[in-house]
Design a protein around this motif. Structure first.
Motif, PDB file in Angstrom:
ATOM      1  N   ALA A  28       0.835  -1.207   0.000  1.00  0.00           N
ATOM      2  CA  ALA A  28       0.000   0.000   0.000  1.00  0.00           C
ATOM      3  C   ALA A  28       0.869   1.256   0.000  1.00  0.00           C
ATOM      4  CB  ALA A  28      -0.924  -0.004   1.213  1.00  0.00           C
ATOM      5  N   ALA A  29       2.000   1.213   0.720  1.00  0.00           N
ATOM      6  CA  ALA A  29       2.901   2.368   0.758  1.00  0.00           C
ATOM      7  C   ALA A  29       3.608   2.562  -0.576  1.00  0.00           C
ATOM      8  CB  ALA A  29       3.926   2.189   1.881  1.00  0.00           C
ATOM      9  N   TYR A  30       4.047   1.440  -1.172  1.00  0.00           N
ATOM     10  CA  TYR A  30       4.798   1.526  -2.432  1.00  0.00           C
ATOM     11  C   TYR A  30       3.911   2.008  -3.574  1.00  0.00           C
ATOM     12  CZ  TYR A  30       7.763   0.251  -6.345  1.00  0.00           C
ATOM     13  OH  TYR A  30       8.514   0.298  -7.493  1.00  0.00           O
ATOM     14  N   TYR A  31       2.704   1.479  -3.665  1.00  0.00           N
ATOM     15  CA  TYR A  31       1.797   1.869  -4.744  1.00  0.00           C
ATOM     16  C   TYR A  31       0.933   3.046  -4.310  1.00  0.00           C
ATOM     17  CZ  TYR A  31       3.298  -2.299  -7.199  1.00  0.00           C
ATOM     18  OH  TYR A  31       4.059  -3.240  -7.841  1.00  0.00           O
ATOM     19  N   SER A  32       1.610   4.117  -3.926  1.00  0.00           N
ATOM     20  CA  SER A  32       0.932   5.349  -3.491  1.00  0.00           C
ATOM     21  C   SER A  32       1.852   6.522  -3.768  1.00  0.00           C
ATOM     22  CB  SER A  32       0.614   5.278  -1.992  1.00  0.00           C
ATOM     23  OG  SER A  32       1.789   5.479  -1.229  1.00  0.00           O
ATOM     24  N   SER A  33       1.379   7.698  -3.441  1.00  0.00           N
ATOM     25  CA  SER A  33       2.217   8.889  -3.610  1.00  0.00           C
ATOM     26  C   SER A  33       3.327   8.956  -2.581  1.00  0.00           C
ATOM     27  CB  SER A  33       1.352  10.152  -3.516  1.00  0.00           C
ATOM     28  OG  SER A  33       0.745  10.229  -2.238  1.00  0.00           O
ATOM     29  N   MET A  34       3.310   8.026  -1.600  1.00  0.00           N
ATOM     30  CA  MET A  34       4.329   8.001  -0.545  1.00  0.00           C
ATOM     31  C   MET A  34       5.461   7.036  -0.874  1.00  0.00           C
ATOM     32  SD  MET A  34       3.015  10.193   1.431  1.00  0.00           S
ATOM     33  CE  MET A  34       4.023  10.093   2.892  1.00  0.00           C
ATOM     34  N   ARG A  35       5.508   6.561  -2.129  1.00  0.00           N
ATOM     35  CA  ARG A  35       6.567   5.619  -2.527  1.00  0.00           C
ATOM     36  C   ARG A  35       7.946   6.188  -2.204  1.00  0.00           C
ATOM     37  NH1 ARG A  35       7.100   3.193  -8.604  1.00  0.00           N
ATOM     38  NH2 ARG A  35       5.083   2.332  -8.000  1.00  0.00           N
ATOM     39  N   GLY A  36       8.794   5.360  -1.625  1.00  0.00           N
ATOM     40  CA  GLY A  36      10.125   5.797  -1.229  1.00  0.00           C
ATOM     41  C   GLY A  36      10.206   6.213   0.222  1.00  0.00           C
ATOM     42  N   GLY A  37       9.051   6.396   0.876  1.00  0.00           N
ATOM     43  CA  GLY A  37       9.047   6.788   2.287  1.00  0.00           C
ATOM     44  C   GLY A  37       9.470   5.646   3.197  1.00  0.00           C
ATOM     45  N   LYS A  38      10.143   5.990   4.275  1.00  0.00           N
ATOM     46  CA  LYS A  38      10.586   4.970   5.235  1.00  0.00           C
ATOM     47  C   LYS A  38       9.613   4.804   6.396  1.00  0.00           C
ATOM     48  CE  LYS A  38      15.485   5.426   4.157  1.00  0.00           C
ATOM     49  NZ  LYS A  38      16.856   5.714   4.669  1.00  0.00           N
ATOM     50  N   LYS A  39       8.760   5.797   6.574  1.00  0.00           N
ATOM     51  CA  LYS A  39       7.742   5.707   7.634  1.00  0.00           C
ATOM     52  C   LYS A  39       6.421   6.205   7.058  1.00  0.00           C
ATOM     53  CE  LYS A  39      10.728   6.157  11.701  1.00  0.00           C
ATOM     54  NZ  LYS A  39      10.997   6.934  12.940  1.00  0.00           N
ATOM     55  N   VAL A  40       5.645   5.268   6.541  1.00  0.00           N
ATOM     56  CA  VAL A  40       4.363   5.595   5.918  1.00  0.00           C
ATOM     57  C   VAL A  40       3.250   5.025   6.778  1.00  0.00           C
ATOM     58  CG1 VAL A  40       2.973   5.421   3.826  1.00  0.00           C
ATOM     59  CG2 VAL A  40       5.475   5.452   3.654  1.00  0.00           C
ATOM     60  N   GLU A  41       2.261   5.872   7.111  1.00  0.00           N
ATOM     61  CA  GLU A  41       1.148   5.400   7.933  1.00  0.00           C
ATOM     62  C   GLU A  41       0.098   4.749   7.037  1.00  0.00           C
ATOM     63  OE1 GLU A  41      -1.845   6.819  11.540  1.00  0.00           O
ATOM     64  OE2 GLU A  41      -0.476   8.267  10.613  1.00  0.00           O
ATOM     65  N   ILE A  42      -0.278   3.524   7.412  1.00  0.00           N
ATOM     66  CA  ILE A  42      -1.235   2.734   6.641  1.00  0.00           C
ATOM     67  C   ILE A  42      -2.456   2.433   7.501  1.00  0.00           C
ATOM     68  CG2 ILE A  42      -1.599   0.582   5.356  1.00  0.00           C
ATOM     69  CD1 ILE A  42       0.514   2.390   4.096  1.00  0.00           C
ATOM     70  N   ASP A  43      -3.649   2.683   6.946  1.00  0.00           N
ATOM     71  CA  ASP A  43      -4.896   2.266   7.595  1.00  0.00           C
ATOM     72  C   ASP A  43      -5.274   0.891   7.055  1.00  0.00           C
ATOM     73  OD1 ASP A  43      -5.075   4.597   8.986  1.00  0.00           O
ATOM     74  OD2 ASP A  43      -6.586   5.522   7.700  1.00  0.00           O
ATOM     75  N   TYR A  44      -5.718   0.012   7.949  1.00  0.00           N
ATOM     76  CA  TYR A  44      -6.213  -1.283   7.479  1.00  0.00           C
ATOM     77  C   TYR A  44      -7.403  -1.704   8.318  1.00  0.00           C
ATOM     78  CZ  TYR A  44      -3.457  -3.375  11.334  1.00  0.00           C
ATOM     79  OH  TYR A  44      -2.936  -3.712  12.564  1.00  0.00           O
ATOM     80  N   VAL A  45      -8.303  -2.428   7.661  1.00  0.00           N
ATOM     81  CA  VAL A  45      -9.571  -2.777   8.281  1.00  0.00           C
ATOM     82  C   VAL A  45     -10.167  -3.941   7.499  1.00  0.00           C
ATOM     83  CG1 VAL A  45     -10.897  -1.162   6.856  1.00  0.00           C
ATOM     84  CG2 VAL A  45     -11.751  -1.771   9.109  1.00  0.00           C
ATOM     85  N   GLU A  46     -11.041  -4.696   8.120  1.00  0.00           N
ATOM     86  CA  GLU A  46     -11.733  -5.739   7.369  1.00  0.00           C
ATOM     87  C   GLU A  46     -12.618  -5.089   6.313  1.00  0.00           C
ATOM     88  OE1 GLU A  46     -12.388  -9.771   9.798  1.00  0.00           O
ATOM     89  OE2 GLU A  46     -13.424  -8.057  10.687  1.00  0.00           O
ATOM     90  N   LYS A  47     -12.717  -5.720   5.172  1.00  0.00           N
ATOM     91  CA  LYS A  47     -13.428  -5.140   4.035  1.00  0.00           C
ATOM     92  C   LYS A  47     -14.874  -4.780   4.385  1.00  0.00           C
ATOM     93  CE  LYS A  47     -16.268  -5.347   0.412  1.00  0.00           C
ATOM     94  NZ  LYS A  47     -17.698  -5.718   0.401  1.00  0.00           N
ATOM     95  N   LYS A  48     -15.515  -5.527   5.271  1.00  0.00           N
ATOM     96  CA  LYS A  48     -16.926  -5.279   5.582  1.00  0.00           C
ATOM     97  C   LYS A  48     -17.154  -3.923   6.233  1.00  0.00           C
ATOM     98  CE  LYS A  48     -16.500  -8.013   9.849  1.00  0.00           C
ATOM     99  NZ  LYS A  48     -16.904  -9.285  10.481  1.00  0.00           N
ATOM    100  N   HIS A  49     -16.095  -3.296   6.741  1.00  0.00           N
ATOM    101  CA  HIS A  49     -16.225  -1.975   7.365  1.00  0.00           C
ATOM    102  C   HIS A  49     -15.963  -0.829   6.386  1.00  0.00           C
ATOM    103  CE1 HIS A  49     -16.678  -3.840  11.248  1.00  0.00           C
ATOM    104  NE2 HIS A  49     -15.501  -4.446  11.161  1.00  0.00           N
ATOM    105  N   VAL A  50     -15.638  -1.167   5.131  1.00  0.00           N
ATOM    106  CA  VAL A  50     -15.353  -0.143   4.109  1.00  0.00           C
ATOM    107  C   VAL A  50     -16.625   0.092   3.302  1.00  0.00           C
ATOM    108  CG1 VAL A  50     -13.924   0.475   2.124  1.00  0.00           C
ATOM    109  CG2 VAL A  50     -12.958  -0.905   3.984  1.00  0.00           C
ATOM    110  N   LYS A  51     -17.050   1.344   3.194  1.00  0.00           N
ATOM    111  CA  LYS A  51     -18.299   1.689   2.517  1.00  0.00           C
ATOM    112  C   LYS A  51     -18.042   2.674   1.374  1.00  0.00           C
ATOM    113  CE  LYS A  51     -20.410  -0.662   5.730  1.00  0.00           C
ATOM    114  NZ  LYS A  51     -20.899  -2.035   5.413  1.00  0.00           N
ATOM    115  N   LYS A  52     -18.916   2.612   0.391  1.00  0.00           N
ATOM    116  CA  LYS A  52     -18.864   3.554  -0.723  1.00  0.00           C
ATOM    117  C   LYS A  52     -19.943   4.615  -0.495  1.00  0.00           C
ATOM    118  CE  LYS A  52     -17.521   4.693  -4.981  1.00  0.00           C
ATOM    119  NZ  LYS A  52     -16.133   5.045  -5.297  1.00  0.00           N
ATOM    120  N   PRO A  53     -19.558   5.889  -0.276  1.00  0.00           N
ATOM    121  CA  PRO A  53     -20.585   6.914  -0.067  1.00  0.00           C
ATOM    122  C   PRO A  53     -21.411   7.135  -1.324  1.00  0.00           C
ATOM    123  CG  PRO A  53     -18.427   7.909  -0.292  1.00  0.00           C
ATOM    124  CD  PRO A  53     -18.202   6.443  -0.279  1.00  0.00           C
ATOM    125  N   LYS A  54     -22.658   7.504  -1.154  1.00  0.00           N
ATOM    126  CA  LYS A  54     -23.552   7.729  -2.287  1.00  0.00           C
ATOM    127  C   LYS A  54     -23.013   8.876  -3.140  1.00  0.00           C
ATOM    128  CE  LYS A  54     -28.415   8.443  -3.460  1.00  0.00           C
ATOM    129  NZ  LYS A  54     -29.787   8.671  -2.951  1.00  0.00           N
TER     130      LYS A  54
END
Length: 578
Positions: free
Chosen positions: A524-550
Motif C-alpha cells: 500500500a505504501a509503495y503503490y501510493s504517492s508516498m513511494r520511497g518513504g521509510k515511515k508511511v502510515e497505513i490504515d487497514y480494516v476488514e473489508k466489511k467496514h469499508v463503505k462507498k458513499p452515495k
C-alpha cells in the motif's frame, strides 16, 4: 546504465562461447545504424543484433528477427560481398575498452583465404560499426566521420583505424600501485569520480562499488586519504577486476519495484535499496532491460496527454481552493458584526446626532470596544447595517465551506489519478485511466462503432505466509477489488491521507499473521504517492467496514473504525505471483 568495459568483457566471453567458428549465413541492415547477423555455429543458429544508435548503442544475441528494407543499404551490400559465408575465428576486446573486434576469415575473389575485422564501438553518441582489412585500413563504416565532424579521428574508407585516446585513461589491468596512487591523487575531485575518469572501462557505478567494498566515503578526494587506505583501495580494485580475468561474471538487473534501474555483470552490493534478479546470460540481461525500459518510456510518452489533462485540472482546482480559503478567512470575524449591531441596539439610545463612533462595554467579554458609525444614519440603521454584513458573511461562510470541501475532494481525486499514471505499466492501464477521465467529465469520448472492452488485471503478490494480495492500479480497479472481488472478512489496506492503491488480502477465513499485515502495508505504501518513504502510515480494516458513499467518486471510500501501522515502502522481498 553501466554499459561499460566490464559488460563488454562479459559479452566477449559469451559471444565466443556461442559464435566462435560459426559461419555468417545472413547479413541484414534493418535500420540505418543497425546490423542483424545470422550465424550458424556448433551451438546452433544465432542472431546477433548490433546497434550503433547514438541514443541506444547495443549488441546482444536475440531470438527476434526484424524486417529489412526492400533495397539493402550500401554498407550491408559491402558486408555481404566480403564476409557473407565467412567464419568468425576470433572475438576480442582491446584492454577494457567498450569495443568488440570480430575477426572473420573468408575467401576473396581469387579464392585465397584472408581475414577482415568488423569492429563495434559502443561509445554513446560516438558509437559506430567499422569494417577493416587485415592491415587495419578502414574499408567502410556504418557512420562516416569526416574531419569537419571530428578533429580527433576520421572514420572514412582508406583511413587507418585507431582508438582515439582523448581521455588519457590508463588500462586498469596494467596499472602499478605507484601509478594508481599518482593517477588518483593528482585529481582534485571525489574519489569515485577520480577512479572512473582515470581508467578505461570503469563506469561511475563500478567506481562507487569499489569504494563501498573498501568502506571509504566516495565523496572524499583521494589526496586526503592515507597511504594505507590507498593501498587497501588498490588491492580491492584488483580483486574486483580479477573476476573479469577469470570470466567470473554474474549478470543481473536491479529493480526499483517493477522498474529496471541498472544492470551489471559483477555484483553491486551498494545497491541495497533495489531488488536484484540474476540471469544466465548478459545478452538476456540487455534484451530484457532495454525491452522493459523501452516499454516504460513508450508508456510515459503515451501517458503525456493524460498527464497534461490531469495536471491542468489540478492546477485549476488548487487555485480555486486557495481563493476559497482566502475568502473563508475573510468571514472569520463575522460574529463581530453581529455583536456590534446588538451593542448599538443596547447603548445607542443616548447617542448624539451625527456621532461617528460608539464607545460601549462588550458584555460578552467585559471589554470596552469602539464601534465605527455612519454619521448620516440613525442608530437603528447603523445596527441594521452591521446585521446585514453579518448575515452576508454567514451565508458566504456556509456556501464556501461546502464548495471548498468539494474542491478539496476533487484535488484528492485528481492526485489519485496522477498516482495511477505513475503506477501504469501497460497500455491497458492507460486505457482504464482514460475511461475513468471520460466518465468523470475531464475528457470527451470519441465516437467509435466498435466498443472497446478493457480486460485489465490488478497486480497480484503472494505473502511469505502464502496469502494472496491484490493491488488496484487505478480507481476503477480499486472499486472493483474492494466492492466486487473482496468479501467481508478479507483485509483492506490504504495509505492514510494520501492517494494510492487499494490493497486486498484474501483471508479465506484464516487469521493473518503479522508478517502478512506488514507486507500488505508495504504494498500500500509503495503503490501510493508516498513511494520511497521509510515511515508511511497505513490504515487497514476488514473489508466489511469499508463503505462507498452515495455519489462518491471512483476509488473514494469511507470507514470509521480501523487499525493503523507505520511501515516502509520496500517491497523487494515480496514475491509477485506468476
Amino acid at each position: 546504465m553501466a554499459f561499460d568495459g566490464i559488460v563488454v568483457a562479459n559479452l566477449v566471453y559469451e559471444l565466443k562461447t556461442e559464435l566462435l567458428n560459426g559461419r555468417i549465413t545472413k547479413i541484414a541492415q534493418p535500420e540505418p545504424d543497425e546490423l542483424l547477423l545470422t550465424v550458424k555455429s556448433a551451438a546452433g543458429q544465432k542472431r546477433l543484433y548490433i546497434s550503433a544508435s547514438a541514443s541506444l548503442p547495443l549488441i546482444y544475441l536475440t531470438e527476434e528477427n526484424k524486417p529489412s528494407p526492400m533495397t539493402a543499404p550500401n554498407f550491408c551490400m559491402l558486408l555481404r560481398k566480403h564476409i557473407n559465408g565467412g567464419r568468425i575465428v576470433n572475438i576480442w576486446q582491446p584492454g577494457l575498452e567498450r569495443i568488440l573486434h570480430f575477426t572473420i576469415e573468408h575467401l576473396d575473389e581469387l579464392g585465397d583465404l584472408c581475414q577482415k575485422e568488423l569492429i563495434v564501438e559502443i561509445m554513446g553518441k560516438h558509437s559506430n560499426i567499422i569494417f577493416c582489412d587485415a592491415k587495419g585500413n578502414i574499408i567502410d563504416s556504418i557512420k562516416h566521420v569526416s574531419a569537419q565532424m571530428s578533429s580527433v579521428r576520421e572514420v572514412l574508407p582508406g583511413r587507418s583505424y585507431f582508438i582515439p585516446d582523448t581521455m588519457k585513461k590508463a588500462d586498469p589491468f596494467c596499472v602499478s600501485e605507484e601509478m594508481f596512487f599518482s593517477l588518483l591523487t593528482e585529481k582534485a575531485m571525489p574519489l569515485s569520480k577520480a577512479i572512473y575518469t582515470s581508467f578505461t572501462g570503469i563506469s561511475p557505478t563500478v567506481a562507487e562499488e569499489i569504494t563501498f567494498l573498501c568502506g571509504i566515503d566516495s565523496s572524499i578526494p583521494a589526496k586526503e586519504l592515507s597511504g594505507d587506505v590507498l593501498h587497501h583501495l588498490y588491492n580491492q580494485f584488483h580483486i574486483y577486476l580479477s573476476d573479469i580475468k577469470n570470466n567470473n561474471f554474474t549478470p543481473a538487473i536491479y529493480y526499483d519495484g517493477a522498474e529496471p534501474t541498472e544492470f551489471s555483470s559483477l555484483p553491486l552490493t551498494h545497491f541495497k535499496n533495489y531488488s536484484r534478479r540474476e540471469f544466465s546470460s548478459i545478452c538476456l540481461v540487455l534484451e530484457t532491460y532495454y525491452s522493459l525500459r523501452n516499454t516504460l518510456t513508450r508508456i510515459r510518452q503515451k501517458s503525456a496527454d493524460l498527464r497534461h489533462i490531469v495536471q491542468t485540472a489540478l492546477e485549476r482546482n488548487r487555485k480555486k481552493y486557495d481563493l476559497q480559503l482566502k475568502q473563508l478567512k475573510d468571514t472569520l470575524n463575522r460574529d463581530k458584526y453581529k455583536i456590534y449591531g446588538e451593542l448599538i441596539h443596547t447603548y445607542g439610545y443616548n447617542l448624539e446626532e451625527g456621532a461617528k463612533k460608539l464607545e460601549a462595554l462588550n458584555y460578552y467579554t467585559n471589554e470596552m470596544v469602539s464601534i465605527p458609525l455612519d454619521a448620516g444614519k440613525t442608530p437603528a440603521e447603523n445596527a441594521q447595517r452591521y446585521f446585514d454584513k453579518y448575515n452576508k458573511q454567514k451565508r458566504t461562510f456556509e456556501a464556501l465551506s461546502h464548495l471548498s470541501q468539494e474542491t478539496k475532494e476533487e484535488i484528492l481525486y485528481l492526485e489519485s489519478i496522477q498516482t495511477a499514471l505513475d503506477i501504469a505499466l501497460t497500455e491497458e492501464d492507460l486505457s482504464e485511466i482514460k475511461e475513468e477521465l471520460i466518465r468523470s467529465g475531464y475528457m470527451r469520448r470519441k465516437f467509435t462503432r466498435k466498443k472497446i472492452k478493457i480486460k485489465n488485471q490488478p497486480l497480484h503478490y503472494i505473502s511469505s505466509d502464502g496469502f494472496h494480495m491484490y493491488v488496484g492500479k487505478n480507481n476503477l480497479q480499486n472499486d472493483e477489488l474492494t466492492f466486487n472481488f473482496a468479501v467481508g472478512n478479507d483485509w483492506w489496506f490504504h495509505t492514510k491521507d494520501a492517494p494510492g492503491s487499494h490493497v486486498i488480502v484474501k483471508s479465506e477465513g484464516r487469521e493473518l499473521p503479522d508478517s502478512t499485515f506488514e507486507e500488505a502495508g508495504r504494498l500500500a505504501a509503495y503503490y501510493s504517492s508516498m513511494r520511497g518513504g521509510k515511515k508511511v502510515e497505513i490504515d487497514y480494516v476488514e473489508k466489511k467496514h469499508v463503505k462507498k458513499p452515495k455519489g462518491g467518486k471512483p476509488g473514494f471510500v469511507v470507514y470509521y473504525t480501523n487499525y493503523s501501522l507505520i511501515i516502509d515502502s520496500d517491497i523487494r522481498q515480496i514475491t509477485p505471483a506468476d
